[in-house]
Structure formats: C-alpha cells, structure tokens
Scaffold this motif. Structure first.
Motif, mmCIF file in Angstrom:
data_model
loop_
_atom_site.group_PDB
_atom_site.id
_atom_site.type_symbol
_atom_site.label_atom_id
_atom_site.label_comp_id
_atom_site.label_asym_id
_atom_site.label_seq_id
_atom_site.Cartn_x
_atom_site.Cartn_y
_atom_site.Cartn_z
ATOM 1 N N TYR A 129 0.722 -1.223 0.076
ATOM 2 C CA TYR A 129 0.090 -0.029 -0.026
ATOM 3 C C TYR A 129 0.833 1.475 -0.059
ATOM 4 C CZ TYR A 129 -3.600 3.328 1.336
ATOM 5 O OH TYR A 129 -4.267 4.543 1.518
ATOM 6 N N ASP A 130 0.546 2.153 -0.801
ATOM 7 C CA ASP A 130 1.168 3.431 -1.167
ATOM 8 C C ASP A 130 0.439 4.506 -1.378
ATOM 9 O OD1 ASP A 130 3.488 4.861 -0.878
ATOM 10 O OD2 ASP A 130 4.303 4.236 -2.893
ATOM 11 N N GLU A 131 0.616 5.843 -0.890
ATOM 12 C CA GLU A 131 0.095 7.182 -1.347
ATOM 13 C C GLU A 131 1.067 7.749 -1.849
ATOM 14 O OE1 GLU A 131 -2.191 8.633 1.772
ATOM 15 O OE2 GLU A 131 -3.395 7.081 2.033
ATOM 16 N N GLU A 132 1.229 7.792 -3.121
ATOM 17 C CA GLU A 132 2.290 8.518 -3.924
ATOM 18 C C GLU A 132 1.988 9.729 -4.211
ATOM 19 O OE1 GLU A 132 4.664 5.088 -6.397
ATOM 20 O OE2 GLU A 132 3.748 6.724 -7.782
ATOM 21 N N GLN A 133 2.847 10.609 -3.976
ATOM 22 C CA GLN A 133 3.048 12.039 -4.276
ATOM 23 C C GLN A 133 3.423 12.334 -5.742
ATOM 24 O OE1 GLN A 133 1.406 13.737 -1.693
ATOM 25 N NE2 GLN A 133 0.780 15.371 -3.131
ATOM 26 N N LEU A 134 2.517 12.735 -6.724
ATOM 27 C CA LEU A 134 3.171 12.731 -8.173
ATOM 28 C C LEU A 134 3.613 13.993 -8.457
ATOM 29 C CD1 LEU A 134 0.138 10.601 -9.922
ATOM 30 C CD2 LEU A 134 2.242 9.824 -9.168
ATOM 31 N N PRO A 135 4.359 14.320 -9.560
ATOM 32 C CA PRO A 135 4.847 15.584 -9.934
ATOM 33 C C PRO A 135 3.965 16.778 -10.142
ATOM 34 C CG PRO A 135 6.026 13.828 -11.213
ATOM 35 C CD PRO A 135 5.016 13.140 -10.490
ATOM 36 N N ASN A 136 2.803 16.258 -10.798
ATOM 37 C CA ASN A 136 1.848 17.287 -11.068
ATOM 38 C C ASN A 136 0.956 17.683 -9.836
ATOM 39 O OD1 ASN A 136 0.014 15.052 -10.522
ATOM 40 N ND2 ASN A 136 -0.714 14.979 -12.577
ATOM 41 N N GLY A 137 1.272 17.127 -8.507
ATOM 42 C CA GLY A 137 0.756 17.472 -7.282
ATOM 43 C C GLY A 137 -0.418 16.549 -6.803
ATOM 44 N N GLU A 138 -0.868 15.702 -7.945
ATOM 45 C CA GLU A 138 -1.859 14.759 -7.632
ATOM 46 C C GLU A 138 -1.368 13.595 -6.641
ATOM 47 O OE1 GLU A 138 -3.902 13.076 -10.845
ATOM 48 O OE2 GLU A 138 -4.337 14.859 -11.644
ATOM 49 N N THR A 139 -2.231 12.714 -5.866
ATOM 50 C CA THR A 139 -1.706 11.828 -5.322
ATOM 51 C C THR A 139 -2.517 10.421 -6.067
ATOM 52 O OG1 THR A 139 -1.830 13.062 -3.153
ATOM 53 C CG2 THR A 139 -1.786 10.675 -2.852
ATOM 54 N N ARG A 140 -1.544 9.480 -5.847
ATOM 55 C CA ARG A 140 -2.249 8.335 -6.494
ATOM 56 C C ARG A 140 -2.082 7.236 -5.391
ATOM 57 N NH1 ARG A 140 0.991 4.112 -10.222
ATOM 58 N NH2 ARG A 140 3.063 4.241 -9.514
ATOM 59 N N THR A 141 -3.169 6.448 -5.096
ATOM 60 C CA THR A 141 -3.187 5.363 -4.323
ATOM 61 C C THR A 141 -2.691 3.980 -5.027
ATOM 62 O OG1 THR A 141 -4.700 6.341 -2.799
ATOM 63 C CG2 THR A 141 -4.249 3.844 -2.391
ATOM 64 N N VAL A 142 -1.478 3.342 -4.829
ATOM 65 C CA VAL A 142 -1.294 2.327 -5.721
ATOM 66 C C VAL A 142 -0.891 1.046 -4.819
ATOM 67 C CG1 VAL A 142 1.148 3.453 -5.760
ATOM 68 C CG2 VAL A 142 0.537 1.263 -7.161
ATOM 69 N N LEU A 143 -1.196 -0.174 -5.232
ATOM 70 C CA LEU A 143 -0.638 -1.253 -4.520
ATOM 71 C C LEU A 143 0.529 -1.835 -5.267
ATOM 72 C CD1 LEU A 143 -3.776 -3.299 -3.353
ATOM 73 C CD2 LEU A 143 -2.483 -1.656 -2.222
ATOM 74 N N HIS A 144 1.842 -1.707 -4.666
ATOM 75 C CA HIS A 144 3.024 -2.214 -5.456
ATOM 76 C C HIS A 144 2.937 -3.735 -5.040
ATOM 77 C CE1 HIS A 144 4.337 1.859 -6.327
ATOM 78 N NE2 HIS A 144 3.977 1.971 -5.174
ATOM 79 N N LEU A 145 1.990 -4.457 -5.576
ATOM 80 C CA LEU A 145 2.136 -5.945 -5.252
ATOM 81 C C LEU A 145 3.121 -6.701 -5.878
ATOM 82 C CD1 LEU A 145 -1.940 -6.746 -5.386
ATOM 83 C CD2 LEU A 145 -0.479 -6.710 -3.288
ATOM 84 N N PRO A 146 3.744 -7.879 -5.236
ATOM 85 C CA PRO A 146 4.745 -8.461 -6.338
ATOM 86 C C PRO A 146 3.916 -8.856 -7.445
ATOM 87 C CG PRO A 146 4.903 -9.118 -3.882
ATOM 88 C CD PRO A 146 3.663 -8.180 -4.133
ATOM 89 N N ALA A 147 4.235 -8.615 -8.706
ATOM 90 C CA ALA A 147 3.389 -8.993 -9.877
ATOM 91 C C ALA A 147 2.818 -10.560 -9.800
ATOM 92 C CB ALA A 147 4.396 -8.527 -11.147
ATOM 93 N N PRO A 148 3.598 -11.404 -9.413
ATOM 94 C CA PRO A 148 2.983 -12.877 -9.579
ATOM 95 C C PRO A 148 1.809 -13.201 -8.538
ATOM 96 C CG PRO A 148 5.410 -12.805 -9.478
ATOM 97 C CD PRO A 148 5.135 -11.642 -9.200
ATOM 98 N N LEU A 149 1.677 -12.092 -7.777
ATOM 99 C CA LEU A 149 0.718 -12.238 -6.705
ATOM 100 C C LEU A 149 -0.536 -11.524 -7.082
ATOM 101 C CD1 LEU A 149 2.483 -12.462 -3.103
ATOM 102 C CD2 LEU A 149 2.044 -14.309 -4.718
ATOM 103 N N ALA A 150 -0.291 -10.381 -7.866
ATOM 104 C CA ALA A 150 -1.241 -9.431 -8.198
ATOM 105 C C ALA A 150 -2.851 -10.324 -8.576
ATOM 106 C CB ALA A 150 -0.754 -8.417 -9.138
ATOM 107 N N PRO A 151 -3.793 -9.764 -8.285
ATOM 108 C CA PRO A 151 -5.254 -10.336 -8.521
ATOM 109 C C PRO A 151 -5.500 -10.152 -10.242
ATOM 110 C CG PRO A 151 -5.551 -8.552 -7.206
ATOM 111 C CD PRO A 151 -4.103 -8.696 -7.111
ATOM 112 N N VAL A 152 -4.921 -9.251 -10.715
ATOM 113 C CA VAL A 152 -5.361 -9.023 -12.132
ATOM 114 C C VAL A 152 -3.946 -8.704 -12.559
ATOM 115 C CG1 VAL A 152 -6.433 -7.621 -13.938
ATOM 116 C CG2 VAL A 152 -7.583 -8.063 -11.646
#
Ligand code: GAP
Length: 514
Positions: A389-412
């Motif tokens: 779980y990560d709330e990432e500050q983007l260069p354009n000032g927006e925040t994105r919530t992203v799950l940096h899941l290990p790719a082989p475990l990702a649901p999609v």
C-alpha cells in the motif's frame, strides 16, 4: 506510531473499498474476528497459496501434499495435547466487563517500554545529527538504561510465569506494572483463568448418541494421522515432507488488528519427517529456506526478522518465528518448530497402532522426528497488502493510491483499455483480451477517462495496463503502462504475451528459490 495506525486504518478501508476483504455478515453488523475475501482478495489469496504450494511440492521431490478433513476423531485432540493445554490465560476488567489475554496485556506493556526507548533514541539522533552514535547512546544514557532494565526485568518475570503456567504471578505482574484497562482506565482486574481455544460441536443425529467433535485448531494433526498412509502409498523415504493448506479455527479471546488474529483462518503447514538426531540440522535448513521464500517476493529484506523462542513447548527442542514489519510492529507470520517425535509418539500411544519407519540404510525402525513450518495465509496476505500500500505524491501535485504488489501475486495481471468507446477500438481491445485471458487474469475496461481507469487498476495492484488507440488499428501496436514507474512504452501486440509473462509468472518467483 499514531501515523502508522492511520496508515493501517487506510489499508483496512482500502481492502474493503476495492474488494479485497469484507467484514463477515456485514449486513447483520458483522461477526467478530471473521472476514470474507472479495473478488480481488480471493485471487491474491489463491496466488499466495499457489506460490507456497508450488515452492513446497514442485521444488522438493520429497514433499507431497494432502487435503485432510476438518473434522477428526476427538481423541486426536486429546493425544495432541490440545484438549488439556490449548489454552490462553484470560483476565476480565470488572468495570468495562471487557476480557483480555493476560499475556497480551503484558506484551503490550513491554512494547511500551520499547516505544519509549525508541523515542529517546530518535530525539537524541535529531539533537546530535550526523555525529550521533546510537550504540554509545543506548549504552550510556541514564533514562534509556533505566527503561531497558525495567523492560528486561519484566520480560524475565513474564517468561518465567508463562513457563511455570503461574496464573497468579501473571495477575501480579499486571498489578505491579499498574496496567489499566484501555476502555475503563481502571485496574479493577479479576483473577487470571485458563480458556480453551477449540470450538466444539456435535456429530451424530440423536442427542444421546452424539459425539463431541472439534473444529481443528491447526491443520498439522491431519498430516500426523496420515503419516503412515502417505509414507506407505507414496513409498516415501526419510527425509520427506507432507504439505497441507486448509482452514483452522480458534476461539481467540482478543481478536484485533483486522485479519491478523481471526477466529476462522487458513494455514499452510508442512511437516518434514527426519531421522532422530538430525532434526536440528534440518531445523536450521528450513529456517533458511523459509526466509528465502519470503524475501524472494521483494518486499524489502529489512522487513523480516527471526524471533527465536525463549519459551519452548514441552514437545519442542527448537522454535523460531519469522516476523514481518506490519504497521503495528514486527509480528509473527510464520512459525518453524522442531517438534521432536512427540506427535507421532502420542498418536501411537492413543491409537494403539504402530507408527514407525523402517530405515533401510540404518537397518532399524524408529519414530521419525519432525520439523514443522506453519504459516497463516491471512497473515501472509496482510503482510503483502501492508507492504504494497502506498500513497504516492506525483510531480503534478496529485496523489495516487497504488498497491505495489509482487507482480506474480497480483489479482489482475493486465487490463486492456480502449482509449475511446468507438471507431473499432473496443473490438480490437476485446481481441487482445481473448488472446491474453488464457494465461493471465485480464480485465477489460472502457468506462471513464483513461487516467481514471489507470488509477483504478493501480488501486488493485494491476502490473500492466494496455491501451488500444487509433494507431493500434494501423500498426498493431499498443501502449504498455507499467504500474510502479507509470512508464508507457509502445510495443507490438505480438510481443505482449512475452513481456507480461516475464514479469508476472510464478515460475519467475520460484526460480529465485533455487
Ligand atoms: N501447527 C503449529 C501452529 O498452528 P501457531 O503458531 O499456533 O502454530 C501458525 O500457528 C501460524 O498460523 C501463525 O504463525 C499465524 O501465521 C497463523 N495463525 C495462528 N493463529 C491465527 C489466528 N488466530 N488468525 C490468523 N492467523 C493465525
């Protein structure tokens, strides 16, 4: 700490909002410490289970799996010691009428000392800047030394009380440490009593003829009682292992921290049968292999540590936990135990059946010793979710919530997104889905602006988004957007399968374990 608690709350609500974990029976106001996995949660959970299962059964020629029943003959639980000794010490606060585990109250008190020490260290580090020598500060600062001494004394007293099963002493520690009930704020405590954690039910149709059976509190006993069946039918030779994944049930007194401590949960357990006298060598080996399995996920080596047990169960001659750094501190995710020949000997005694192994190399029979690795699926799930779980500050000032899941475990694994809902783009996107869906969990999404769709996929941890635009119709290329870097590259549709496979396949993870 407060900040970490906030993060944890956000993770819990994210898990619900994005279909990972729901409180059970929610429309009836829930059922304490029971949870349901949603459409994304079940996929993540299945991928974790598959990673464990394949690591055990594909990578070790001498490990096979079973799936034993949840109900078992009640004498099994007598033999294993669970009927008499699978207890937690509980204490009630008379004012709030709340029930607590006495050992947990004391452990929390020790954690408070640790927190205070950490605060002193952090303050000093800020004061001294670059010149700060933490080891020297810890060894010489009066307040830190005092706190550490009090913590160590408490730890020693607590370990002894637990070892001696001294309930009076546990209560006295709570009184002496002036531990108060978090709800009422008072020290009005009852005596400490033992509470058996097994759920009971009845099997059989008539009240007279019904037999009390238990919902299994661990899957391990299903392995022990099938040891001979597997050994003989599989012609297994020692050393060999039996793996199992399945539900376990415990009537936990204190259920908290979301899916960390549940009343119905899932375990992945493996019992490794070895020659007597070789168990500590195998214990060390499994300790190393299991940590490697965790670290291969790439969630950060510093987030793991071993916790060797001071207090050994009467049947164990070595035990360690693999702990993971959750937002609420380092917590046990997996236990590795050297269980001697206790369980098999007990089943031999209680069943009257001989459970021995004839070792052709030694030309002698013995009851094998056992190394057990036992990991909670739900705790593993929680560790993956918290680390991703990560709330990432983007260069354009927006925040994105992203799950940096290990790719082989990702649901999609990938989402195919037509840029607009016309001009033949949806049809082309569907064509791509129809190719990829046989190998990867693939989403098709056409609603909302492309940026919004990317964010939705980020929030469930989809490693790749494939955007189909007008150029695709001309040259059969798409943009492939990578979740973590958000980098977009133009690639040929023909290359998609390989590009995705290289990142998301479970085999890529398993290869790291060689
Ligand atoms: N057969 C050994 C055994 O059951 P354990 O330490 O009691 O050992 C093993 O449990 C693992 O099962 C733990 O490390 C934890 O991951 C998981 N576990 C135990 N109790 C749990 C609970 N109430 N809720 C979720 N997971 C639990």
């Amino acid at each position: 700490m407060a900040q970490q608690e906030d993060v944890f709350k956000k993770i819990v609500s994210h898990a619900k909002e994005y279909g990972f974990v729901f409180p059970s029976s929610e429309i009836y106001d829930g059922l304490s410490a029971v949870y349901d996995y949603g459409q994304n949660g079940v996929e993540l959970k299945n991928n974790i289970k598959r990673y464990w299962w394949d690591a055990m059964t594909l990578l070790h020629e001498n490990i096979v799996g079973i799936d034993s029943a949840i109900f078992m003959h009640p004498t099994i639980w007598k033999a294993s010691g669970h009927v008499d000794a699978f207890n937690d010490p509980l204490i009630d606060n008379r004012d709030s009428k709340k029930r607590y585990r006495a050992d947990v109250l004391i452990e929390d008190q020790m954690a408070k000392y640790d927190e205070k020490i950490a605060k002193e260290v952090a303050k000093a580090a800020k004061r001294f800047g670059e010149a700060f020598d933490e080891a020297q500060f810890r060894a010489t600062n009066g307040r830190v030394l005092d706190l550490q001494a009090r913590r160590d004394a408490l730890h020693e007293r607590f370990s002894k009380a637990m070892n001696d099963n001294d309930l009076g002493e546990l209560r006295q520690i709570i009184v002496d440490e002036e531990i108060v009930c978090p709800i009422s704020g008072t020290k009005n405590w009852t005596e400490v009593r033992q509470f058996n954690l097994m759920f009971k039910t009845e099997m059989g149709s008539t009240a007279d003829g019904a037999m009390t059976v238990y919902l299994r509190p661990e899957t391990a006993q299903g392995i022990f009682v099938n040891y001979l069946n597997v050994q003989k039918t599989g012609r297994m030779r020692i050393p060999f292992g039996i793996a199992q994944i399945g539900k376990a049930f415990r009537n936990e007194i204190v259920a908290r921290q979301f899916i960390f401590r549940m009343r119905e949960f899932e375990q992945m357990e493996m019992q490794f049968f070895v020659r007597p006298g070789e168990e500590l060598k195998w214990f060390a080996q499994w300790k190393e292999w299991r940590l490697k399995w965790h670290k291969a996920l790439g969630m950060g080596d510093e987030k793991y540590r071993y916790h060797d047990h001071d207090k050994l169960a009467h049947y164990a001659n070595a035990a360690t936990d693999i702990e993971f750094q959750m937002p609420f501190g380092f917590k046990e995710v997996e236990g590795i135990h050297s269980r001697t020949n206790f369980d098999l000997s007990q089943h031999q005694k209680f069943s009257g059946k001989k459970i021995e192994y004839f070792d052709p190399e030694l030309n002698q029979s013995y009851t094998p010793y056992v190394i057990e690795t036992s990991i909670g699926v739900d705790r593993m799930f929680l560790s993956v979710l918290c680390s991703a779980y990560d709330e990432e500050q983007l260069p354009n000032g927006e925040t994105r919530t992203v799950l940096h899941l290990p790719a082989p475990l990702a649901p999609v694994k990938c989402a195919v997104l037509p840029l607009v809902r016309k001009d033949g783009l949806p049809e082309k996107a569907r064509e791509i889905v129809d190719e990829l869906k046989f190998d990867f969990a693939t989403h098709y999404e056409e609603k909302d602006a492309i940026g919004k769709r990317y964010r939705r996929q980020d929030a469930i941890g989809t490693p790749f988004c494939i955007t189909v635009d007008h150029q695709t119709l001309e040259d059969n290329t798409v943009t492939l957007r990578e979740r973590d870097s958000m980098e977009q590259t133009r690639v040929s549709v023909d290359d998609l399968h390989k590009l995705i496979h290289d990142r998301v396949s479970l085999a890529s993870l398993l290869r790291k374990l060689r």
